[in-house]
Design an enzyme around this catalytic site. Sequence first.
Site, PDB file in Angstrom:
ATOM      1  N   ILE A 191      -1.812  -0.174   1.166  1.00 30.30           N
ATOM      2  CA  ILE A 191      -1.348   0.035  -0.119  1.00 30.30           C
ATOM      3  C   ILE A 191      -0.354   0.978  -0.283  1.00 30.30           C
ATOM      4  O   ILE A 191      -0.695   2.279  -0.888  1.00 30.30           O
ATOM      5  CB  ILE A 191      -2.665   0.390  -1.154  1.00 30.30           C
ATOM      6  CG1 ILE A 191      -3.840  -0.563  -0.849  1.00 30.30           C
ATOM      7  CG2 ILE A 191      -2.371   0.266  -2.525  1.00 30.30           C
ATOM      8  CD1 ILE A 191      -4.966  -0.476  -1.588  1.00 30.30           C
ATOM      9  N   PRO A 192       0.898   0.684   0.020  1.00 32.40           N
ATOM     10  CA  PRO A 192       1.936   1.644   0.014  1.00 32.40           C
ATOM     11  C   PRO A 192       2.048   2.003  -1.405  1.00 32.40           C
ATOM     12  O   PRO A 192       2.200   1.120  -2.405  1.00 32.40           O
ATOM     13  CB  PRO A 192       3.275   0.920   0.416  1.00 32.40           C
ATOM     14  CG  PRO A 192       2.807  -0.319   0.950  1.00 32.40           C
ATOM     15  CD  PRO A 192       1.201  -0.704   0.509  1.00 32.40           C
ATOM     16  N   HIS A 193       2.464   3.244  -1.789  1.00 31.73           N
ATOM     17  CA  HIS A 193       2.541   3.724  -3.315  1.00 31.73           C
ATOM     18  C   HIS A 193       3.704   4.772  -3.491  1.00 31.73           C
ATOM     19  O   HIS A 193       3.764   5.716  -2.529  1.00 31.73           O
ATOM     20  CB  HIS A 193       1.356   3.899  -4.020  1.00 31.73           C
ATOM     21  CG  HIS A 193       0.204   4.863  -3.414  1.00 31.73           C
ATOM     22  ND1 HIS A 193      -0.291   4.433  -2.257  1.00 31.73           N
ATOM     23  CD2 HIS A 193       0.230   5.922  -3.744  1.00 31.73           C
ATOM     24  CE1 HIS A 193      -1.222   5.523  -1.985  1.00 31.73           C
ATOM     25  NE2 HIS A 193      -0.636   6.473  -2.682  1.00 31.73           N
ATOM     26  N   GLY A 194       4.226   4.900  -4.471  1.00 29.93           N
ATOM     27  CA  GLY A 194       5.124   6.043  -4.710  1.00 29.93           C
ATOM     28  C   GLY A 194       5.085   6.378  -6.437  1.00 29.93           C
ATOM     29  O   GLY A 194       4.849   5.418  -7.096  1.00 29.93           O
TER      30      GLY A 194
END
Length: 147
Positions: free
Chosen positions: A64-67
């Site tokens: 769950i890549p997030h920024g």
Amino acid sequence: MINSFLSKDCTKAAVLFHSKKRILEYISQIAQQKLPDLSEQEILDSLLKREKLGSTGIGKGIAIPHGRLSNIDETVAILVVNAEPIAFDAIDDRPVDIFIALLVPDAQCQTHLKTLSAIADKLKDKQFCKKLRHAQSDQCLYDIMTL
């Protein structure tokens, strides 16, 4: 809940990339179409900044890549299923093939945490993940994720 920020054009089934960097670049390209005021590089930088703190690979082939971005107003989600699992430095050291990326406004940290938690809960279901992995089209993948 996820269908409030995941759109069909941000859902990609059976893509094929071979590295963590390349899949994050692809996610940034898709996100940029939803966030035209930002460059792909700004989006990629926000994802890479978070990855430097520790991998967003949560195990069992899922990341769950997030920024966080200061100049957006709403959360954008991108769902990508890679045809083959790739090395992603996940917590269980297993390669990853399901990617649900989130780009959230800086000011919405609490909402962001609830969203991450809700997605992670949904992905605990092995049968659900199996359906995601076997989706043959973007539309099918979107339908599985949002129903």
